[in-house]
Design an enzyme around this catalytic site. Structure first.
Site, PDB file in Angstrom:
ATOM      1  N   GLY A 122       0.960  -1.163   0.020  1.00  0.00           N
ATOM      2  CA  GLY A 122       0.044  -0.036   0.181  1.00  0.00           C
ATOM      3  C   GLY A 122       0.854   1.322  -0.030  1.00  0.00           C
ATOM      4  N   GLU A 146       5.732  -5.426   5.669  1.00  0.00           N
ATOM      5  CA  GLU A 146       6.018  -6.941   6.098  1.00  0.00           C
ATOM      6  C   GLU A 146       6.022  -7.813   4.689  1.00  0.00           C
ATOM      7  OE1 GLU A 146       1.486  -8.278   7.596  1.00  0.00           O
ATOM      8  OE2 GLU A 146       3.299  -9.657   7.539  1.00  0.00           O
ATOM      9  N   ILE A 172       1.836   2.664   7.242  1.00  0.00           N
ATOM     10  CA  ILE A 172       0.781   3.433   8.023  1.00  0.00           C
ATOM     11  C   ILE A 172       0.456   2.516   9.293  1.00  0.00           C
ATOM     12  CG2 ILE A 172      -0.012   5.126   6.198  1.00  0.00           C
ATOM     13  CD1 ILE A 172      -2.799   3.318   6.554  1.00  0.00           C
ATOM     14  N   ASP A 173       0.575   1.317   9.259  1.00  0.00           N
ATOM     15  CA  ASP A 173      -0.108   0.434  10.127  1.00  0.00           C
ATOM     16  C   ASP A 173       0.883   0.218  11.381  1.00  0.00           C
ATOM     17  OD1 ASP A 173      -2.060  -0.098   8.379  1.00  0.00           O
ATOM     18  OD2 ASP A 173      -1.148  -2.067   7.558  1.00  0.00           O
ATOM     19  N   MET A 231      -7.816   2.335   9.829  1.00  0.00           N
ATOM     20  CA  MET A 231      -7.132   1.089   9.343  1.00  0.00           C
ATOM     21  C   MET A 231      -6.038   0.519  10.262  1.00  0.00           C
ATOM     22  SD  MET A 231      -6.216   2.094   5.162  1.00  0.00           S
ATOM     23  CE  MET A 231      -7.404   1.964   3.944  1.00  0.00           C
TER      24      MET A 231
HETATM   25  O1  F6P Z   1      -1.272  -1.927   5.050  1.00  0.00           O
HETATM   26  C1  F6P Z   1      -1.725  -0.505   4.722  1.00  0.00           C
HETATM   27  C2  F6P Z   1      -3.175  -0.454   4.572  1.00  0.00           C
HETATM   28  O2  F6P Z   1      -3.804   0.724   4.145  1.00  0.00           O
HETATM   29  C3  F6P Z   1      -3.921  -1.372   5.495  1.00  0.00           C
HETATM   30  O3  F6P Z   1      -4.015  -0.402   6.840  1.00  0.00           O
HETATM   31  C4  F6P Z   1      -5.177  -1.676   5.101  1.00  0.00           C
HETATM   32  O4  F6P Z   1      -5.998  -2.770   5.593  1.00  0.00           O
HETATM   33  C5  F6P Z   1      -4.719  -2.003   3.617  1.00  0.00           C
HETATM   34  O5  F6P Z   1      -3.625  -1.242   3.298  1.00  0.00           O
HETATM   35  C6  F6P Z   1      -5.937  -1.423   2.536  1.00  0.00           C
HETATM   36  O6  F6P Z   1      -5.460  -2.156   1.401  1.00  0.00           O
HETATM   37  P1  F6P Z   1      -5.720  -1.592  -0.094  1.00  0.00           P
HETATM   38  O7  F6P Z   1      -5.344  -0.197  -0.466  1.00  0.00           O
HETATM   39  O8  F6P Z   1      -5.420  -2.585  -1.170  1.00  0.00           O
HETATM   40  O9  F6P Z   1      -7.248  -1.454  -0.029  1.00  0.00           O
END
Ligand code: F6P
Length: 341
Positions: free
Chosen positions: A10, A102, A126-127, A169
């Site tokens: 992401g 990760e 961001i997590d 998130m």
């Molecule tokens: O890992 C970052 C993140 O924003 C998570 O917090 C969230 O669950 C996921 O990516 C969302 O992913 P996408 O952008 O594929 O919807």
């Protein structure tokens, strides 16, 4: 050396600041920098673009990533790993800086272990769920955005005597929820690491209303386990379900309204949390990480990741950084809990 740079997973505020810092330090050390398009997909497909001083100029405050990103996992693509190795060799690359969380760094760790692939990692997400570093860049910006949203929801909640549920998130950890909840003065925070039941949450909300407060702010992490909600739907190449599809915020709001009788609304912050310009803190962290990664490449220290320990930028093994998720410890939750109800 000819050094490749990729951004995977992401997107996240600060990616461009890392690309700038890595490149500027590598140029200064006499190396060339090649951008790889869209994360590991760019190495599977062989999509490169040279980065010079002009390309990396003006990047510090810019959100997103100029290289594009993807959740491609070469280990899940037929012939993917061979293609990565072949395109890397054919392009004449000597090293790779992988900027990711990760998943992206997990691929790097495995390639290093299995093929001595010359990779250095930079911890992005961001997590904030990556082990072996105190903070990932992008997290501070996400917390800032959520805190501002919570502040805004406070005034409307107060005007209408409502319960406001805010879904944030964070995937399977509650870092964003806990930090923005503390900063925004949330009255209840629900995260995957702390299985507070809805009944207990409603008890706290009722207690607050009994004390004369007619509104409440409830922050819930998208990964909070709510009875009756299943992890169904599409999974990505790293095996993750899309947690936003579970609708935990909406379900929680409806259960709170049913159990307390208080009018309740839900706000899902979604990708707003990942957009726009990084905070000064993230710009500085991304810059320090980028310089460190470039120095690791210059020194030939591969299989390592730049990390923050206290106030120091250090390096740790990619293996250690990707071995397990960094969950919110109890003492952080205790800080938040002191203000519940
Ligand atoms: O890992 C970052 C993140 O924003 C998570 O917090 C969230 O669950 C996921 O990516 C969302 O992913 P996408 O952008 O594929 O919807």
């Amino acid at each position: 050396m000819k050094v490749g740079v990729l951004t995977g997973g992401g997107d996240c505020p600060g990616l461009n600041a890392v690309i700038r810092a890595v490149s500027r330090r590598l140029f200064a050390r006499g190396h060339d920098v090649i951008g790889i398009r869209e994360g590991w997909r760019g190495l599977v497909d062989g999509r490169f673009e040279p980065l010079g001083p002009r390309e990396v100029s003006g990047l510090l405050p810019r959100g997103g990533t100029i290289l594009g990103t993807s959740r491609t996992n070469p280990y899940r693509v037929d012939g993917g790993v061979d293609a990565v190795l072949e395109h890397f060799r054919a392009e004449g690359l000597d090293a790779l800086v992988a900027i990711g969380g990760e998943d992206t760094l997990g691929v790097g760790a495995r390639l290093y272990a299995e093929h001595e692939f010359p990779v250095v990692g930079v911890p992005k997400t961001i997590d904030n769920d990556l082990s072996a570093t105190d903070y990932t860049f992008g997290f501070d910006t996400a917390v800032f955005i959520c805190t501002e949203a919570i502040d805004r929801l406070h005034t409307t909640a107060e005007s209408h005597n409502r319960v406001m549920v805010v879904e944030v998130m964070g995937r399977h950890t509650g870092w964003i929820a806990v930090m923005s909840g503390i900063a925004g003065g949330a009255d209840m925070i629900l995260i995957p690491e702390q299985p507070v039941s809805i009944e207990d949450a409603c008890k706290e909300i009722r207690h607050r209303h009994d004390r004369g407060k007619d509104f409440s702010i409830v922050v819930v992490s998208e990964g909070y386990e709510l009875e009756g909600i299943a992890d169904e739907g599409d999974v990505d190449e790293f095996g993750h379900v899309r947690l936003s599809e579970r609708g935990v915020g909406a379900q929680l709001a409806s259960q709170i309204e049913q159990q307390t009788g208080f009018e309740t609304r839900v706000t899902v912050l979604g990708h707003v949390q990942r957009g726009g310009s990084p905070t000064p803190r993230d710009r500085v962290l991304a810059t320090r990480y980028g310089l460190k990664a470039a120095e690791l490449v210059h020194a030939g220290s591969f299989g390592r990741m730049a990390a923050l320990h206290g106030d120091q930028i250090v390096d740790v093994s990619l293996e250690e950084a990707t071995a397990e998720l960094k969950r919110v410890p109890d003492d952080w939750f205790e800080v938040a809990r002191a203000f519940f109800g």
